[in-house]
Design a protein around this motif. Structure first.
Motif, PDB file in Angstrom:
ATOM      1  N   LYS A 203      29.112  54.822  92.075  1.00 23.79           N
ATOM      2  CA  LYS A 203      28.317  54.249  93.164  1.00 23.79           C
ATOM      3  C   LYS A 203      26.958  53.711  92.686  1.00 23.79           C
ATOM      4  CE  LYS A 203      30.459  57.091  96.750  1.00 23.79           C
ATOM      5  NZ  LYS A 203      31.265  55.972  97.240  1.00 23.79           N
ATOM      6  N   TYR A 204      26.847  53.445  91.387  1.00 23.95           N
ATOM      7  CA  TYR A 204      25.605  52.882  90.857  1.00 23.95           C
ATOM      8  C   TYR A 204      25.510  51.385  91.158  1.00 23.95           C
ATOM      9  CZ  TYR A 204      25.667  57.136  87.971  1.00 23.95           C
ATOM     10  OH  TYR A 204      25.705  58.428  87.531  1.00 23.95           O
ATOM     11  N   ASP A 205      24.300  50.892  91.192  1.00 23.77           N
ATOM     12  CA  ASP A 205      24.069  49.442  91.198  1.00 23.77           C
ATOM     13  C   ASP A 205      23.996  48.996  89.744  1.00 23.77           C
ATOM     14  OD1 ASP A 205      23.870  49.348  93.999  1.00 23.77           O
ATOM     15  OD2 ASP A 205      21.752  49.909  93.907  1.00 23.77           O
ATOM     16  N   VAL A 206      24.957  48.192  89.321  1.00 23.38           N
ATOM     17  CA  VAL A 206      25.104  47.856  87.902  1.00 23.38           C
ATOM     18  C   VAL A 206      24.768  46.384  87.662  1.00 23.38           C
ATOM     19  CG1 VAL A 206      26.679  47.749  85.940  1.00 23.38           C
ATOM     20  CG2 VAL A 206      26.871  49.628  87.599  1.00 23.38           C
ATOM     21  N   THR A 207      23.837  46.159  86.741  1.00 23.39           N
ATOM     22  CA  THR A 207      23.489  44.815  86.304  1.00 23.39           C
ATOM     23  C   THR A 207      23.916  44.641  84.852  1.00 23.39           C
ATOM     24  OG1 THR A 207      21.566  44.715  87.771  1.00 23.39           O
ATOM     25  CG2 THR A 207      21.619  43.163  85.932  1.00 23.39           C
ATOM     26  N   VAL A 208      24.574  43.531  84.576  1.00 26.08           N
ATOM     27  CA  VAL A 208      25.016  43.217  83.219  1.00 26.08           C
ATOM     28  C   VAL A 208      24.264  41.972  82.759  1.00 26.08           C
ATOM     29  CG1 VAL A 208      26.957  42.543  81.765  1.00 26.08           C
ATOM     30  CG2 VAL A 208      27.314  44.157  83.649  1.00 26.08           C
ATOM     31  N   ILE A 209      23.583  42.081  81.621  1.00 25.68           N
ATOM     32  CA  ILE A 209      22.902  40.908  81.050  1.00 25.68           C
ATOM     33  C   ILE A 209      23.608  40.516  79.759  1.00 25.68           C
ATOM     34  CG2 ILE A 209      20.791  40.058  79.967  1.00 25.68           C
ATOM     35  CD1 ILE A 209      19.173  41.680  81.880  1.00 25.68           C
ATOM     36  N   VAL A 210      24.013  39.264  79.668  1.00 26.06           N
ATOM     37  CA  VAL A 210      24.595  38.731  78.436  1.00 26.06           C
ATOM     38  C   VAL A 210      23.726  37.571  77.969  1.00 26.06           C
ATOM     39  CG1 VAL A 210      26.934  39.482  78.919  1.00 26.06           C
ATOM     40  CG2 VAL A 210      26.180  37.243  79.736  1.00 26.06           C
ATOM     41  N   GLY A 211      23.649  37.412  76.656  1.00 31.19           N
ATOM     42  CA  GLY A 211      22.745  36.427  76.071  1.00 31.19           C
ATOM     43  C   GLY A 211      23.365  35.056  75.902  1.00 31.19           C
ATOM     44  N   PRO A 212      22.581  34.124  75.359  1.00 26.65           N
ATOM     45  CA  PRO A 212      23.026  32.727  75.227  1.00 26.65           C
ATOM     46  C   PRO A 212      24.166  32.532  74.236  1.00 26.65           C
ATOM     47  CG  PRO A 212      20.869  33.046  74.202  1.00 26.65           C
ATOM     48  CD  PRO A 212      21.168  34.293  74.955  1.00 26.65           C
ATOM     49  N   SER A 213      24.388  33.499  73.333  1.00 27.25           N
ATOM     50  CA  SER A 213      25.464  33.365  72.343  1.00 27.25           C
ATOM     51  C   SER A 213      26.713  34.172  72.696  1.00 27.25           C
ATOM     52  CB  SER A 213      24.961  33.807  70.957  1.00 27.25           C
ATOM     53  OG  SER A 213      23.869  33.029  70.546  1.00 27.25           O
ATOM     54  N   TYR A 214      26.741  34.771  73.878  1.00 29.03           N
ATOM     55  CA  TYR A 214      27.893  35.567  74.298  1.00 29.03           C
ATOM     56  C   TYR A 214      29.077  34.644  74.599  1.00 29.03           C
ATOM     57  CZ  TYR A 214      30.620  38.990  76.975  1.00 29.03           C
ATOM     58  OH  TYR A 214      31.608  39.822  77.439  1.00 29.03           O
TER      59      TYR A 214
END
Length: 332
Positions: free
Chosen positions: A194-205
């Protein structure tokens, strides 16, 4: 055209984005003082995706062989007064062959090499990464976390970071390229939480489309590609699960409780040393062990554990490294 400063950097897969962003931080400050700067790079597509809307000129070195790149770079530095070199493995050869062409500044992380530059900076907290063969009559060497170069926004943002009583917001980030695609491997753990999950991926992903397909269509999951204000995004989180490159130092500066998952042998030593110094939990290399991850999140959910991390991280990294490095550069 003549330039006051050139930056020899590379970005992309296996390299990550940390070298670029710390050089960009230096470049932006130099531009504020009306110095002319240029980036010397190996990949047009990568530098354009990283610069995005930032208007800084760049020159793409044409040869794939590193020695030939050095020769091409030597020809180009005739137009440059000072060259800042920030390469993962080639700082030694560049500083040796270009030292007679212009003033040189090396930013390095791993040590254990000969360096021939006028200035040398290493912000690592790992002692074995700080050993160099240098001529101290020529090279001025500055080391330790007080010289870790973070974006200027971190020094400002850290004044507004506070701990919440419980963990609700969790962020996942594994570098500019996430070559091992840990993001997709670890994400399913959170699907029934039940967490609020943020995923950050970079410009080379390279796996953004595949990642979007597995993200649940629910409001508590968010993907951000190429985040522009990373310090603010970090400051909103109760826990960050991250690789342990420069991002680990950014998190320490803010005091954000973290679980560190190193992606190579060098990061293993960084995350281990950080844990010894009281910041972060060193998970070790990712092994798809959701049970282990569950136990670590349960452990770090204790407010007193996170409070100790908060205080230790902020003591370890004060966010003033960029200012200190710039002061030395201006004196050169």
């Amino acid at each position: 055209m003549q330039f006051d400063f050139g930056f020899r950097i590379d970005t992309g897969n296996k390299i990550g984005s940390g070298h670029f962003f710390r050089c960009l931080s230096i470049a932006k400050e130099l531009i504020k003082k009306e110095f002319k700067v240029i980036f010397l790079v190996n990949n047009k597509q990568e530098i354009e995706s990283h610069l995005d809307t930032v208007n800084i000129p760049f020159y793409v070195l044409k040869d794939h062989d590193e020695i030939n790149k050095v020769d091409e770079c030597r020809n180009y530095v005739k137009n440059i007064s000072k060259l800042i070199i920030d390469l993962q493995f080639d700082n030694s050869i560049y500083s040796k062959l270009i030292k007679d062409d212009c003033k040189t500044i090396v930013i390095d992380d791993l040590g254990n090499k000969k360096i021939y530059s006028d200035l040398l900076f290493n912000g690592s907290i790992v002692n074995e990464f700080q050993n160099y063969s240098i001529n101290r009559n020529v090279t001025k060497y500055f080391s330790g976390s007080k010289y870790i170069i973070l974006r200027s926004e971190f020094e400002i943002t850290r004044e507004h970071v506070f701990l919440n009583e419980k963990i609700q917001k969790i962020l996942l980030i594994f570098g500019g390229s996430d070559d091992e695609d840990i993001t997709r491997k670890i994400l399913p753990y959170f699907f029934d939480k039940k967490y609020d999950v943020t995923v950050i991926v970079g410009p080379s992903y390279l796996h953004l489309d595949e990642l979007k397909k597995i993200i649940p269509n629910e409001q508590n999951f968010k993907i951000i590609h190429n985040e522009k204000n990373i310090s603010h995004r970090f400051s909103e989180q109760d826990l960050v699960i991250s690789s342990s490159g420069i991002t680990a130092y950014e998190l320490a500066c803010l005091g954000i409780p973290s679980i560190l998952i190193p992606v190579d042998e060098y990061q293993i030593k960084t995350s281990s040393e950080m844990e010894k110094m009281g910041f972060g939990i060193n998970y070790g290399r990712w092994d798809n062990n959701f049970s282990k991850l569950d136990k670590l999140i349960s452990f770090i959910s204790d407010y007193s554990v996170r409070e100790k991390m908060y205080l230790s991280g902020r003591k370890l990294v004060d966010g003033k490294g960029l200012t200190r490095v710039l002061e030395k550069i201006y004196e050169l």
